[in-house]
Enzyme design. Structure first.
Site, PDB file in Angstrom:
ATOM      1  N   THR A   1       0.799  -1.225   0.000  1.00  0.00           N
ATOM      2  CA  THR A   1       0.000   0.000   0.000  1.00  0.00           C
ATOM      3  C   THR A   1       0.833   1.277   0.000  1.00  0.00           C
ATOM      4  O   THR A   1       1.961   1.295   0.516  1.00  0.00           O
ATOM      5  CB  THR A   1      -0.908  -0.011   1.258  1.00  0.00           C
ATOM      6  OG1 THR A   1      -1.542   1.246   1.402  1.00  0.00           O
ATOM      7  CG2 THR A   1      -0.114  -0.282   2.525  1.00  0.00           C
ATOM      8  N   ASP A   2       0.227   2.348  -0.514  1.00  0.00           N
ATOM      9  CA  ASP A   2       0.814   3.682  -0.410  1.00  0.00           C
ATOM     10  C   ASP A   2       0.889   4.142   1.055  1.00  0.00           C
ATOM     11  O   ASP A   2       1.633   5.052   1.383  1.00  0.00           O
ATOM     12  CB  ASP A   2      -0.024   4.695  -1.218  1.00  0.00           C
ATOM     13  CG  ASP A   2      -1.493   4.703  -0.807  1.00  0.00           C
ATOM     14  OD1 ASP A   2      -1.990   3.670  -0.317  1.00  0.00           O
ATOM     15  OD2 ASP A   2      -2.154   5.753  -0.959  1.00  0.00           O
TER      16      ASP A   2
ATOM     17  N   TYR B   1      -2.121   0.181  10.260  1.00  0.00           N
ATOM     18  CA  TYR B   1      -2.288  -0.546   8.995  1.00  0.00           C
ATOM     19  C   TYR B   1      -1.001  -0.455   8.167  1.00  0.00           C
ATOM     20  O   TYR B   1      -0.467  -1.480   7.718  1.00  0.00           O
ATOM     21  CB  TYR B   1      -3.482   0.032   8.225  1.00  0.00           C
ATOM     22  CG  TYR B   1      -3.574  -0.402   6.785  1.00  0.00           C
ATOM     23  CD1 TYR B   1      -3.828  -1.723   6.442  1.00  0.00           C
ATOM     24  CD2 TYR B   1      -3.413   0.527   5.751  1.00  0.00           C
ATOM     25  CE1 TYR B   1      -3.912  -2.119   5.119  1.00  0.00           C
ATOM     26  CE2 TYR B   1      -3.501   0.139   4.430  1.00  0.00           C
ATOM     27  CZ  TYR B   1      -3.747  -1.184   4.114  1.00  0.00           C
ATOM     28  OH  TYR B   1      -3.819  -1.557   2.791  1.00  0.00           O
TER      29      TYR B   1
ATOM     30  N   LYS C   1       1.593  -3.481   7.123  1.00  0.00           N
ATOM     31  CA  LYS C   1       1.857  -3.771   5.714  1.00  0.00           C
ATOM     32  C   LYS C   1       3.360  -3.692   5.427  1.00  0.00           C
ATOM     33  O   LYS C   1       3.886  -4.488   4.655  1.00  0.00           O
ATOM     34  CB  LYS C   1       1.092  -2.803   4.804  1.00  0.00           C
ATOM     35  CG  LYS C   1      -0.419  -2.957   4.831  1.00  0.00           C
ATOM     36  CD  LYS C   1      -0.924  -4.293   4.310  1.00  0.00           C
ATOM     37  CE  LYS C   1      -0.700  -4.492   2.838  1.00  0.00           C
ATOM     38  NZ  LYS C   1      -1.337  -5.753   2.359  1.00  0.00           N
TER      39      LYS C   1
ATOM     40  N   TRP D   1      -5.904   3.345  -2.987  1.00  0.00           N
ATOM     41  CA  TRP D   1      -7.316   3.713  -3.195  1.00  0.00           C
ATOM     42  C   TRP D   1      -8.012   2.729  -4.147  1.00  0.00           C
ATOM     43  O   TRP D   1      -8.609   3.103  -5.161  1.00  0.00           O
ATOM     44  CB  TRP D   1      -7.416   5.137  -3.741  1.00  0.00           C
ATOM     45  CG  TRP D   1      -6.816   6.214  -2.905  1.00  0.00           C
ATOM     46  CD1 TRP D   1      -5.835   6.089  -1.961  1.00  0.00           C
ATOM     47  CD2 TRP D   1      -7.143   7.619  -2.926  1.00  0.00           C
ATOM     48  NE1 TRP D   1      -5.547   7.311  -1.396  1.00  0.00           N
ATOM     49  CE2 TRP D   1      -6.336   8.263  -1.978  1.00  0.00           C
ATOM     50  CE3 TRP D   1      -8.033   8.372  -3.662  1.00  0.00           C
ATOM     51  CZ2 TRP D   1      -6.392   9.637  -1.745  1.00  0.00           C
ATOM     52  CZ3 TRP D   1      -8.094   9.739  -3.437  1.00  0.00           C
ATOM     53  CH2 TRP D   1      -7.280  10.355  -2.485  1.00  0.00           C
TER      54      TRP D   1
HETATM   55  N1  LIG Z   1      -8.527  -0.980  -0.355  1.00  0.00           N
HETATM   56  C1  LIG Z   1      -7.548  -0.145  -0.660  1.00  0.00           C
HETATM   57  O1  LIG Z   1      -7.781   1.054  -0.922  1.00  0.00           O
HETATM   58  C2  LIG Z   1      -6.126  -0.619  -0.710  1.00  0.00           C
HETATM   59  C3  LIG Z   1      -5.123   0.313  -0.983  1.00  0.00           C
HETATM   60  C4  LIG Z   1      -3.811  -0.108  -1.065  1.00  0.00           C
HETATM   61  C5  LIG Z   1      -3.511  -1.450  -0.879  1.00  0.00           C
HETATM   62  N2  LIG Z   1      -4.499  -2.334  -0.580  1.00  0.00           N
HETATM   63  C6  LIG Z   1      -4.135  -3.727  -0.388  1.00  0.00           C
HETATM   64  O2  LIG Z   1      -4.833  -4.503  -1.350  1.00  0.00           O
HETATM   65  C7  LIG Z   1      -5.179  -5.791  -0.789  1.00  0.00           C
HETATM   66  C8  LIG Z   1      -6.666  -6.013  -0.907  1.00  0.00           C
HETATM   67  O3  LIG Z   1      -7.310  -4.950  -0.227  1.00  0.00           O
HETATM   68  P1  LIG Z   1      -8.893  -4.849  -0.177  1.00  0.00           P
HETATM   69  O4  LIG Z   1      -9.229  -3.492   0.292  1.00  0.00           O
HETATM   70  O5  LIG Z   1      -9.455  -5.383  -1.458  1.00  0.00           O
HETATM   71  O6  LIG Z   1      -9.216  -5.841   0.996  1.00  0.00           O
HETATM   72  P2  LIG Z   1     -10.563  -6.562   1.339  1.00  0.00           P
HETATM   73  O7  LIG Z   1     -11.717  -5.920   0.634  1.00  0.00           O
HETATM   74  O8  LIG Z   1     -10.576  -6.695   2.813  1.00  0.00           O
HETATM   75  O9  LIG Z   1     -10.378  -7.963   0.660  1.00  0.00           O
HETATM   76  C9  LIG Z   1      -9.429  -8.856   1.152  1.00  0.00           C
HETATM   77  C10 LIG Z   1      -9.605 -10.163   0.401  1.00  0.00           C
HETATM   78  O10 LIG Z   1      -8.669 -11.090   0.925  1.00  0.00           O
HETATM   79  C11 LIG Z   1      -9.349 -12.269   1.287  1.00  0.00           C
HETATM   80  N3  LIG Z   1      -8.677 -12.824   2.448  1.00  0.00           N
HETATM   81  C12 LIG Z   1      -8.457 -12.246   3.641  1.00  0.00           C
HETATM   82  N4  LIG Z   1      -7.824 -13.071   4.461  1.00  0.00           N
HETATM   83  C13 LIG Z   1      -7.625 -14.208   3.755  1.00  0.00           C
HETATM   84  C14 LIG Z   1      -7.022 -15.442   4.050  1.00  0.00           C
HETATM   85  N5  LIG Z   1      -6.473 -15.674   5.238  1.00  0.00           N
HETATM   86  N6  LIG Z   1      -6.969 -16.381   3.078  1.00  0.00           N
HETATM   87  C15 LIG Z   1      -7.526 -16.146   1.878  1.00  0.00           C
HETATM   88  N7  LIG Z   1      -8.111 -14.993   1.538  1.00  0.00           N
HETATM   89  C16 LIG Z   1      -8.169 -14.049   2.469  1.00  0.00           C
HETATM   90  C17 LIG Z   1     -10.756 -11.851   1.617  1.00  0.00           C
HETATM   91  O11 LIG Z   1     -11.607 -12.943   1.432  1.00  0.00           O
HETATM   92  P3  LIG Z   1     -13.161 -12.910   1.907  1.00  0.00           P
HETATM   93  O12 LIG Z   1     -13.887 -12.014   0.946  1.00  0.00           O
HETATM   94  O13 LIG Z   1     -13.553 -14.344   1.778  1.00  0.00           O
HETATM   95  O14 LIG Z   1     -13.157 -12.389   3.315  1.00  0.00           O
HETATM   96  C18 LIG Z   1     -11.004 -10.760   0.596  1.00  0.00           C
HETATM   97  O15 LIG Z   1     -11.442 -11.291  -0.642  1.00  0.00           O
HETATM   98  C19 LIG Z   1      -4.656  -5.770   0.660  1.00  0.00           C
HETATM   99  O16 LIG Z   1      -3.391  -6.353   0.672  1.00  0.00           O
HETATM  100  C20 LIG Z   1      -4.548  -4.277   0.963  1.00  0.00           C
HETATM  101  O17 LIG Z   1      -3.595  -4.017   1.955  1.00  0.00           O
HETATM  102  C21 LIG Z   1      -5.808  -1.950  -0.509  1.00  0.00           C
END
Ligand SMILES: NC(=O)c1ccc[n+]([C@@H]2O[C@H](COP(=O)([O-])OP(=O)(O)OC[C@H]3O[C@@H](n4cnc5c(N)ncnc54)[C@H](OP(=O)(O)O)[C@@H]3O)[C@@H](O)[C@H]2O)c1
Length: 197
Positions: A14-15, A38, A42, A63
């Site tokens: 992440t950023d 967070y 990360k 984002w």
């Molecule tokens: N959201 C943002 O703006 C953002 C920004 C920068 C980076 N990121 C990074 O991008 C990634 C995804 O973020 P997100 O916001 O999409 O997260 P999210 O909506 O919470 O989705 C996480 C996904 O991972 C799955 N998951 C969690 N724990 C797991 C496990 N132990 N085994 C298998 N699958 C698992 C979840 O499955 P279930 O649906 O079955 O629970 C869900 O599909 C993360 O690494 C986050 O740090 C996100």
């Protein structure tokens, strides 16, 4: 598991590993100094990957949204339909990223068969505040809602967030010859898919 089987790990970060106190796009060489838990966890994840493996790609993104799951776009579309007026933070600046674009980038890395392992930045192109992002969501979806820009201090949250987290994508574009869409163009694609579902 990757070490045991000799596989390459593709890891998402992440950023928010950055402090974000300077208005200059962040490169992979900039020092990561997270300002919330967070971001800290990360960054610890990134370090654990580096310590465990040689064959890895860590992609820092920002984002993230798509037509699936819960995210800022889905939340704004829901709130915009329910309320007459919304106040949105206008002094946190970054870049929205359509998850489909990032998925395409990951596939391109996989099928390149290259071994340029390491840490890369990936987001859509361009810059926006959360206010700009929300305005674009309402404009594109045709949602009629009054949108007021506010300061972070007017929207207190338990976790502090970086004020500026635009990432420089030069490294990934050069290494894998990747073309990155502009964030507003990808938002149009995503909202058209939400409207169809
Ligand atoms: N959201 C943002 O703006 C953002 C920004 C920068 C980076 N990121 C990074 O991008 C990634 C995804 O973020 P997100 O916001 O999409 O997260 P999210 O909506 O919470 O989705 C996480 C996904 O991972 C799955 N998951 C969690 N724990 C797991 C496990 N132990 N085994 C298998 N699958 C698992 C979840 O499955 P279930 O649906 O079955 O629970 C869900 O599909 C993360 O690494 C986050 O740090 C996100």
């Amino acid at each position: 598991m990757c070490k045991q089987y000799g596989s390459t790990l593709i890891h998402t970060s992440t950023d928010f590993v950055f402090k974000g106190d300077k208005p200059v796009p962040l490169t992979e060489d900039d020092i990561a100094e997270p300002i919330n838990v967070y971001g800290l966890t990360k960054l610890e994840g990134e370090k654990a990957v580096i310590e465990s493996l040689e064959k890895y790609y860590t992609l820092r993104t920002s984002w993230l949204y798509s037509e699936y799951g819960n995210n800022f776009v889905k939340t704004m579309l829901k709130l915009g339909a329910e309320r007459d007026e919304l106040k949105i933070v206008a002094d946190q600046v970054g870049t929205p990223t359509y998850a489909m674009d990032m998925a395409a980038c990951i596939l391109q890395i996989i099928f390149s068969n290259m071994t340029a392992y390491g840490t890369y930045h990936y987001s859509n192109e361009g810059v926006a505040s959360w206010y700009d992002f929300a305005k674009a969501i309402f404009d594109i979806s045709g949602t009629k809602v009054k949108t007021l820009p506010i300061k972070t201090s007017e929207y207190p949250t338990r976790a502090v967030r970086p004020a500026y987290s635009v990432m420089d994508k030069t490294k990934i574009k050069r290494a894998f010859n990747i073309e990155i869409p502009y964030w507003r163009d990808s938002l149009i694609t995503c909202i058209s898919k939400i409207n169809l579902s």
